[in-house]
Design an enzyme around this catalytic site. Sequence first.
Site, short mmCIF file in Angstrom:
data_model
loop_
_atom_site.label_atom_id
_atom_site.label_comp_id
_atom_site.label_asym_id
_atom_site.label_seq_id
_atom_site.Cartn_x
_atom_site.Cartn_y
_atom_site.Cartn_z
N SER A 160 4.48 12.75 20.58
CA SER A 160 4.37 11.72 21.62
C SER A 160 5.34 12.02 22.76
O SER A 160 5.23 11.43 23.84
CB SER A 160 4.67 10.34 21.03
OG SER A 160 5.89 10.33 20.32
N ASP A 175 7.02 17.03 14.15
CA ASP A 175 5.60 16.67 14.26
C ASP A 175 4.82 17.89 14.75
O ASP A 175 5.10 18.42 15.82
CB ASP A 175 5.50 15.51 15.27
CG ASP A 175 4.20 14.75 15.14
OD1 ASP A 175 3.50 14.91 14.12
OD2 ASP A 175 3.91 13.98 16.06
N GLU A 187 -1.05 4.61 10.78
CA GLU A 187 -0.88 4.07 12.14
C GLU A 187 -2.07 3.20 12.51
O GLU A 187 -3.23 3.65 12.46
CB GLU A 187 -0.74 5.22 13.16
CG GLU A 187 -0.63 4.69 14.59
CD GLU A 187 -0.30 5.76 15.62
OE1 GLU A 187 -0.03 6.92 15.24
OE2 GLU A 187 -0.33 5.43 16.82
#
Length: 291
Positions: free
Chosen positions: A50, A88, A187
């Site tokens: 992100s 990630d 999520e």
Amino acid sequence: MTETRKKITLPYLFKKVEDKQPITWLTCYDYPTAYLQEQAGIEMILVGDSLGMTMLGFDSTLPVKMDDMIRHAQAVRRGAPTAFVVGDMPYMTYQDSVENAIRNAGRFMSEAGCDAIKLEGGAAMANRIKGIVDAGIPAIGHLGLTPQSVSALGGFRLQGKSATLAKKILDDAKALEEAGAFCILLELVPDRLCKLITERAENCIIMSLGSGPDAHGQLLIYHDMFGLYPKFKPKMAKVYGNAGEVILNGLKGYHDEVIGGQFPEKENYFGMPDEEFEELKKMVEGGQLHR
Ligand code: KIV
């Protein structure tokens, strides 16, 4: 507060689950924030892709490269030496083959000192998880809203709302657990689905991001918590302070003070002794300065 904290390890995290103590997890991409998160006692840190949106200003996570991730993960590790740091895996660093998945997961461990990696996807990614775990690297799965597939999922929205789609996520969670994932992030799935998956997990830590309280712990995106992402604030994020506003006010103050001649003040700069300055002037007048 956490200056003497011991390194957060896998056994520590599983002990928390056993003791029914929720685990804390936040995203982080830089040294000063990692330092603060460590001081606050945050146990897990996700160096999320992100960062493509929150730090680099892209509209999605897809342009993020492995080298971007490594650079940020190294900074986070320096700021948070005892946190359980998760790297990630960015877009197309594991989807194309098990070999690439293992190689890139290995980079997080060897170049950035991460404790684990995370990748997105369900049963179709189970062999990537297995390959990485067989290589000795702890792996985390990510189900529900998986931002790297945002186009296929139809946007940033709740996943698994119908019984059929919820069952698919449930089956995916089992497949990832059986492949060796020690943890799965859910999520933006409905709270009751999250609870069901958590209850059915045998040897896997289930973490919630916008999926309700009945998981083994919670994850939030740091930038959403402090008003630091200007484009939008997801409903799942709770705002704990408006740092964006504080910083903006400070920036305006600086701008106005420079323009108005109030900055710098006497304590913001240094003088030199009179005799040295006199000597300097003589040198300048005598033409002794190098040009
Ligand atoms: O990249 C990231 O920060 C993530 C979260 C959205 C879970 O994967």
